[in-house]
Design an enzyme around this catalytic site. Structure first.
Site, PDB file in Angstrom:
ATOM      1  N   ASP A  12     -26.621 -56.539  52.706  1.00 11.23           N
ATOM      2  CA  ASP A  12     -27.446 -57.667  53.144  1.00 11.23           C
ATOM      3  C   ASP A  12     -26.895 -58.291  54.415  1.00 11.23           C
ATOM      4  O   ASP A  12     -27.600 -58.503  55.395  1.00 11.23           O
ATOM      5  CB  ASP A  12     -27.542 -58.718  52.036  1.00 11.23           C
ATOM      6  CG  ASP A  12     -28.366 -58.229  50.858  1.00 11.23           C
ATOM      7  OD1 ASP A  12     -29.189 -57.311  51.051  1.00 11.23           O
ATOM      8  OD2 ASP A  12     -28.187 -58.752  49.749  1.00 11.23           O
ATOM      9  N   GLY A  23     -36.241 -56.838  42.870  1.00 10.89           N
ATOM     10  CA  GLY A  23     -35.464 -55.744  42.299  1.00 10.89           C
ATOM     11  C   GLY A  23     -34.433 -56.237  41.309  1.00 10.89           C
ATOM     12  O   GLY A  23     -34.094 -55.535  40.347  1.00 10.89           O
ATOM     13  N   SER A  48     -28.676 -62.944  43.392  1.00  8.99           N
ATOM     14  CA  SER A  48     -28.134 -61.896  42.527  1.00  8.99           C
ATOM     15  C   SER A  48     -27.477 -62.477  41.289  1.00  8.99           C
ATOM     16  O   SER A  48     -27.651 -61.971  40.176  1.00  8.99           O
ATOM     17  CB  SER A  48     -27.126 -61.043  43.303  1.00  8.99           C
ATOM     18  OG  SER A  48     -27.742 -60.388  44.384  1.00  8.99           O
TER      19      SER A  48
END
Length: 427
Positions: free
Chosen positions: A313, A96, A23
């Site tokens: 997650d 994503g 991320s």
């Protein structure tokens, strides 16, 4: 299909240094590309999702130099929005973290861009983001199913002013708008959140990286975000990509179940899924926090009933820890599991039943009740890296487990099974 049989592990002990966060890596790469100046990113994750972002940036005219081990990247920022003279076709795999932010960022500039990916990407919703962008002047056309990739962006810039973003499906929609907001004109927007914002720690990651890049964003309890005017994205010079707290969850869980493991590269001041360790502590594990490490030690584990929306997650790993706990564990408010890289709720429910586990749930929760004896099973990963990693913990019982398609961990943690072996002692 390849498979990996993991034999029973009698004990875990040792230290694991984490790879960079997926991320953080992709957010930092995109901001570095848009920034004024040159940015040196260190501890960059080398994985499929990051390779897709780097390939896209190359097509968009961004110059960068990657180290031989691909963990350091020097990015020469454009200092402006993206602009191309000929149509560009961007293949983003199932990332994503590349698809959503790039969709918004590309709208700021000029040119025509096609954004597509793997078949699963075509099942991951993007309609809420596209609707918001359209209200700000974006020209976006779906190529197949409305609300889902692939799509074409005909970029002509975005207007400023207030915007309302649905936060109940994916925090990546808000992240995409936050990263685009400084360049929206003539009025920098305020962003109002519709619904309950999911995955708040991932918004904290976005705010931290943007602050490092010269953009200060304030918020009112995650309901309203304020972007101050006269700000632009500037290079922070050097930027260290923090370790992936979600990846830490497997090793911390292993320590909580059967030994003692210290994870370095994250610590008590980290952001993201580190609150996973709090859940382990509530289940009975002994947790030690340091500035640059978290350590988990075995304790008598018991089930919990918790809202885990803030750790989407790592909550998957809790489902695996529940197999070793006394009593049932309920993981709640996880509707957004269904719109991740695969339908996580369906996949988790299917695989735990193979192990002889009693499972129940609906669209928003799953309850796992461990059996007196687990059964050997072949775990289908559905090409999902986190399913492969969390079910590897079954080997901490007295039975082996077979992981189908173990190579899917290349999305975030290519050498995961080697790292697990390094702290494992065979029965």
């Amino acid at each position: 299909m390849n498979s990996l049989r993991l034999e029973p592990i009698s004990r875990v002990a040792g230290e694991v240094n984490l790879p960079g966060s997926k991320s953080v890596s992709n957010r930092a790469l995109l901001l570095a590309a848009l920034a004024r100046g040159t940015t040196r990113l260190t501890n960059l994750l080398d994985s499929d999702d990051i390779r897709h972002m780097l390939a896209a940036l190359t097509q968009l005219g961004v110059k960068y130099k990657l180290s031989a081990d691909k963990t350091e990247c020097t990015v020469h920022g454009l200092g402006r929005s993206f602009a191309v003279s000929a149509p560009v076709n961007l293949f983003l795999g199932n990332a994503g973290t590349a698809m959503r932010p790039l969709c918004a960022a590309l709208c700021l500039g000029s040119g025509e861009y096609m954004l597509g990916g793997e078949p699963r990407m075509e099942e991951r919703p993007i309609g809420h983001l596209v609707d918001c962008l359209a209200l700000k002047g974006a020209h976006i056309q779906y190529l197949k199913k409305d609300g889902y990739p692939p799509l074409v962006v005909d970029a002509k810039g975005l207007w400023g002013g207030d915007v309302h973003v649905d936060g109940s499906v994916s925090s990546q929609f808000l992240t995409a708008f936050l990263m685009a907001a400084p360049a929206m004109a003539p009025v920098i927007p305020r962003i109002h959140i519709k619904g309950e914002l999911v995955s708040k720690p991932y918004i904290d990651i976005t705010l931290h990286i943007m602050n490092s890049s010269g953009v200060v964003i304030e918020h009112d309890n995650y309901k309203l975000f304020y972007i101050k005017g006269n700000q632009s994205i500037v290079s922070p010079g050097d930027f260290l990509v923090e370790g992936d707290a979600s990846s830490a969850s497997y090793f911390l869980a292993a320590g909580a179940i059967k030994g003692k493991v210290r994870v370095t590269g994250i610590g008590k001041h980290s952001i993201g899924d580190i609150h996973f360790a709090d859940v382990l502590e509530r289940m009975g594990a002994r947790i030690t926090w340091g500035d640059d490490f978290i350590e988990a030690e075995q304790g008598p584990l018991h089930g919990v009933d918790m809202d885990m929306n803030h750790i989407p997650d790592x909550a998957m790993t809790i489902a695996x820890v529940a197999l070793f706990a006394e009593g049932p564990t309920s993981i709640r408010n996880i509707y957004n599991w269904r719109v991740k890289e695969t339908d996580r709720l369906h996949a988790m429910a299917t695989d735990v039943r193979k192990l002889g586990v009693s499972e129940e749930g609906d669209l928003h929760y799953i309850t796992v009740t461990p059996p007196t004896q687990l059964k050997h099973a072949e775990i289908d990963t559905y090409k999902h890296h986190r399913i492969a990693m969390c079910f590897s913990l079954v080997a901490l019982s007295d039975i082996a487990v077979t992981i189908n398609d173990p190579g899917c961990t290349s999305k975030t943690f290519p050498d995961y099974f080697d790292k697990l072996a390094s702290v494992s002692q065979a029965v």
